[in-house]
Design a protein around this motif. Structure first.
Motif, PDB file in Angstrom:
ATOM      1  N   ILE A 395      17.760 -10.301   7.508  1.00  0.00           N
ATOM      2  CA  ILE A 395      18.610 -11.168   8.350  1.00  0.00           C
ATOM      3  C   ILE A 395      18.099 -12.605   8.271  1.00  0.00           C
ATOM      4  O   ILE A 395      18.868 -13.549   8.107  1.00  0.00           O
ATOM      5  N   PHE A 396      16.767 -12.762   8.357  1.00  0.00           N
ATOM      6  CA  PHE A 396      16.182 -14.104   8.285  1.00  0.00           C
ATOM      7  C   PHE A 396      16.625 -14.802   6.999  1.00  0.00           C
ATOM      8  O   PHE A 396      17.174 -15.899   7.014  1.00  0.00           O
ATOM      9  N   HIS A 397      16.416 -14.124   5.865  1.00  0.00           N
ATOM     10  CA  HIS A 397      16.761 -14.766   4.590  1.00  0.00           C
ATOM     11  C   HIS A 397      18.259 -15.027   4.492  1.00  0.00           C
ATOM     12  O   HIS A 397      18.670 -16.063   3.982  1.00  0.00           O
ATOM     13  N   SER A 398      19.068 -14.080   4.985  1.00  0.00           N
ATOM     14  CA  SER A 398      20.509 -14.313   4.807  1.00  0.00           C
ATOM     15  C   SER A 398      20.962 -15.497   5.686  1.00  0.00           C
ATOM     16  O   SER A 398      21.815 -16.282   5.283  1.00  0.00           O
ATOM     17  N   GLU A 399      20.364 -15.646   6.865  1.00  0.00           N
ATOM     18  CA  GLU A 399      20.716 -16.810   7.697  1.00  0.00           C
ATOM     19  C   GLU A 399      20.296 -18.115   7.023  1.00  0.00           C
ATOM     20  O   GLU A 399      21.031 -19.091   7.001  1.00  0.00           O
ATOM     21  N   ILE A 400      19.100 -18.108   6.465  1.00  0.00           N
ATOM     22  CA  ILE A 400      18.618 -19.349   5.831  1.00  0.00           C
ATOM     23  C   ILE A 400      19.415 -19.623   4.551  1.00  0.00           C
ATOM     24  O   ILE A 400      19.711 -20.776   4.229  1.00  0.00           O
ATOM     25  N   ASN A 401      19.794 -18.562   3.849  1.00  0.00           N
ATOM     26  CA  ASN A 401      20.640 -18.766   2.661  1.00  0.00           C
ATOM     27  C   ASN A 401      21.948 -19.451   3.048  1.00  0.00           C
ATOM     28  O   ASN A 401      22.475 -20.294   2.320  1.00  0.00           O
ATOM     29  N   GLN A 402      22.450 -19.054   4.202  1.00  0.00           N
ATOM     30  CA  GLN A 402      23.677 -19.660   4.722  1.00  0.00           C
ATOM     31  C   GLN A 402      23.474 -21.168   4.952  1.00  0.00           C
ATOM     32  O   GLN A 402      24.295 -21.990   4.561  1.00  0.00           O
ATOM     33  N   PHE A 403      22.345 -21.485   5.562  1.00  0.00           N
ATOM     34  CA  PHE A 403      21.997 -22.890   5.832  1.00  0.00           C
ATOM     35  C   PHE A 403      21.894 -23.661   4.511  1.00  0.00           C
ATOM     36  O   PHE A 403      22.412 -24.766   4.358  1.00  0.00           O
ATOM     37  N   GLU A 404      21.217 -23.017   3.547  1.00  0.00           N
ATOM     38  CA  GLU A 404      20.970 -23.640   2.246  1.00  0.00           C
ATOM     39  C   GLU A 404      22.284 -24.044   1.564  1.00  0.00           C
ATOM     40  O   GLU A 404      22.373 -25.098   0.939  1.00  0.00           O
ATOM     41  N   LYS A 405      23.285 -23.161   1.722  1.00  0.00           N
ATOM     42  CA  LYS A 405      24.587 -23.435   1.077  1.00  0.00           C
ATOM     43  C   LYS A 405      25.215 -24.708   1.627  1.00  0.00           C
ATOM     44  O   LYS A 405      26.050 -25.323   0.982  1.00  0.00           O
ATOM     45  N   GLU A 406      24.853 -25.065   2.854  1.00  0.00           N
ATOM     46  CA  GLU A 406      25.402 -26.308   3.420  1.00  0.00           C
ATOM     47  C   GLU A 406      24.442 -27.478   3.241  1.00  0.00           C
ATOM     48  O   GLU A 406      24.851 -28.629   3.150  1.00  0.00           O
ATOM     49  N   LEU A 407      23.140 -27.131   3.190  1.00  0.00           N
ATOM     50  CA  LEU A 407      22.139 -28.199   3.078  1.00  0.00           C
ATOM     51  C   LEU A 407      22.253 -28.929   1.738  1.00  0.00           C
ATOM     52  O   LEU A 407      22.238 -30.159   1.683  1.00  0.00           O
ATOM     53  N   TYR A 408      22.372 -28.164   0.649  1.00  0.00           N
ATOM     54  CA  TYR A 408      22.321 -28.813  -0.661  1.00  0.00           C
ATOM     55  C   TYR A 408      23.530 -29.710  -0.938  1.00  0.00           C
ATOM     56  O   TYR A 408      23.354 -30.807  -1.478  1.00  0.00           O
ATOM     57  N   PRO A 409      24.748 -29.291  -0.542  1.00  0.00           N
ATOM     58  CA  PRO A 409      25.846 -30.258  -0.681  1.00  0.00           C
ATOM     59  C   PRO A 409      25.604 -31.529   0.149  1.00  0.00           C
ATOM     60  O   PRO A 409      25.924 -32.632  -0.274  1.00  0.00           O
ATOM     61  N   LEU A 410      24.995 -31.352   1.336  1.00  0.00           N
ATOM     62  CA  LEU A 410      24.676 -32.533   2.154  1.00  0.00           C
ATOM     63  C   LEU A 410      23.694 -33.432   1.399  1.00  0.00           C
ATOM     64  O   LEU A 410      23.838 -34.657   1.349  1.00  0.00           O
TER      65      LEU A 410
END
Ligand code: MLT
Ligand code: ZN
Length: 464
Positions: A395-410
């Protein structure tokens, strides 16, 4: 791993320097991120000739080989699989006498950053790359990753402080690059190409490092600040100040509390804002320079942007405040699973980027905690997520992966880089496209093929 290969390795370096026990293969198969990895075997050569013979054997037996040093990396760049040989260079630890005239020193790859500093200090010189991991990190690793650290704003990254490299190609051939020359415009600069190549092109065995005198006097300021506006304000004031800036670091109050709780360190500031700036400057020898600095400080305090602050002049006081910043990584590592982002954005947009990144985090509504710190003056913040509530790793990794998908475009919107200093390794490989163009990546592939046609050197790192 092929028994004949292991036998030949033993004949090459001595049986006690070939390790096959599971605990050794685990220890040498991963870095500080604890990204799961285990090597098929570990070899610990003592000389460049032994490294050469080992690489020759790897070529003959087609065994992938992963060079490593102090293993303090944070990108999974030495993460191994059971097919791989971990080639650890820590036993190559010779330091030659300092050349005080040329201001250089020749060292082997396994010398630790701290041992190098202590060696050069006796001659009144230093290699100005200073890292929180200096006690363990080794020169070979510093160069393979083009290490940065806390004084980049003054001295630049590791690549600026190298005048020769000895490296071994996968074929076993030893190359000497640049011979310690200060100036050398004869074509492509292969020395600089190897620096930051994360062990994917050749194995660095020795280097001649450039040295400089350390500052005669330095002074550290620790300021407690309300928000990113105040942090940026202080940064602007420091940039136009009448002194030389060595470091401009920042960390959140959350980071500070973690260091205090886990490492028992203590911050003397009474009034705490959400953020802290730790600033290191050089103090000149003349009284008028000190007076100018005092005036600058009093103007800054009058502007009302600082909640609380302290000045550290003695080396003891400076070590105490620096321990607060340098303990952050360790205190987080001690607290559970961590996901790390070491980003870079143009420094003038760093505060805006951080505000937007924190807003993305708030939208995530996760139970994992965000710790923000890093090298503000380089535009290089670190975003660390800690699994403090003990979410299942999935769950931890999948939540952070979710964040990552928005962080890198930012990050792309801010024209940033996915790695300011830790490198790509395996952890950021999928995101390199946010920092490098298709044309650059096809050149990467061509370069890799030229150095390592069979893909045996640290395969799967940086690019596939
Ligand atoms: C640091 O700035 O302390 C290092 O890059 C290590 C880290 O990011 O954890
Ligand atoms: Zn850093």
């Amino acid at each position: 791993m092929n028994p004949e290969f292991i036998e030949k390795l033993k004949q090459t370096v001595g049986a006690s320097y070939v390790l096959t026990a599971e605990e050794d293969r685990l220890q040498y198969g991963r870095d500080w991120t604890r990204t799961p990895g285990i090597a098929g075997a570990v070899v610990l050569p003592k000389t460049t000739q032994e490294v050469s013979a080992v690489l020759n054997l790897c070529t003959e037996f087609k065994i992938p080989v992963i060079p490593s040093g102090g293993r303090t990396g944070l990108a999974g760049a030495i993460t191994a699989t059971e097919r791989d040989l971990a080639l650890n260079l820590s036993r190559l630890n010779r330091i030659d006498p300092v050349d005080t005239l040329g201001r250089t020193v020749r060292v082997q790859a396994g010398v630790t950053t701290q041992a190098l500093h202590e060696h050069c200090e006796k001659e009144g010189l230093t290699w100005p790359i200073d890292l929180a991991a200096k006690g363990t990190s080794e020169i070979g690793g510093n160069l393979s990753t083009n290490a940065g650290g806390v004084r980049v704003i003054r001295y630049g990254m590791a690549r600026r402080w190298v005048s020769a490299i000895q490296a071994v190609l996968i074929s076993g051939e030893v190359i000497e690059l640049n011979q310690g020359l200060e100036k050398n415009n004869t074509g492509y600069d292969l020395l600089q190409l190897l620096i930051g190549s994360e062990g994917t092109l050749a194995v660095i065995t020795e280097a001649t490092l450039k040295l400089c005198p350390p500052p005669i006097h330095s002074r550290a300021f620790l300021f407690s600040l309300r928000d990113y506006e105040s942090l940026n304000y202080v940064y602007q004031k420091v940039r136009s100040a009448p002194f030389i800036l060595t470091s401009f670091e920042f960390f959140s109050d959350k980071c500070l509390r973690q260091v205090e709780a886990k490492l028992g360190r203590n911050c003397k500031l009474e009034k705490r804002g959400a953020l802290f700036a730790l600033i290191d400057v050089e103090v000149g020898p003349y009284p008028q320079e000190k007076d100018k600095m005092d005036q600058w400080l009093s103007d800054l305090l009058d502007a009302g942007k600082i909640e609380d602050g302290l000045v550290a002049d003695s080396s003891n006081d400076q070590s105490e405040v620096w321990a607060l910043r340098e303990g952050i990584t360790e205190s987080l590592q001690m607290s559970g699973l961590v996901r790390k982002y070491d980003l870079c954005v143009p420094v003038k947009r760093c505060a805006d980027f951080l505000k937007e990144a924190e807003a993305l985090y708030s939208n995530l509504k996760t139970k994992s905690e965000l710790f923000v710190f890093g090298h503000y003056g380089d535009g290089s913040p670190h975003l660390n997520f800690l699994n403090s509530e003990g979410l299942s790793p999935e769950i931890f990794h999948s939540e952070i992966n979710q964040f990552e998908k928005e962080l890198y475009p930012l990050l792309k919107k801010f024209h940033g880089s996915v790695s300011a200093e830790h490198g790509v390794g395996i952890l950021k490989k999928n995101w390199v496209v946010y920092s490098r163009s298709p044309a650059e990546l096809s050149l990467y592939r061509a370069i890799k093929k030229a150095f390592d046609p069979n893909g045996l050197l640290n395969p799967g790192k940086i690019i596939d």
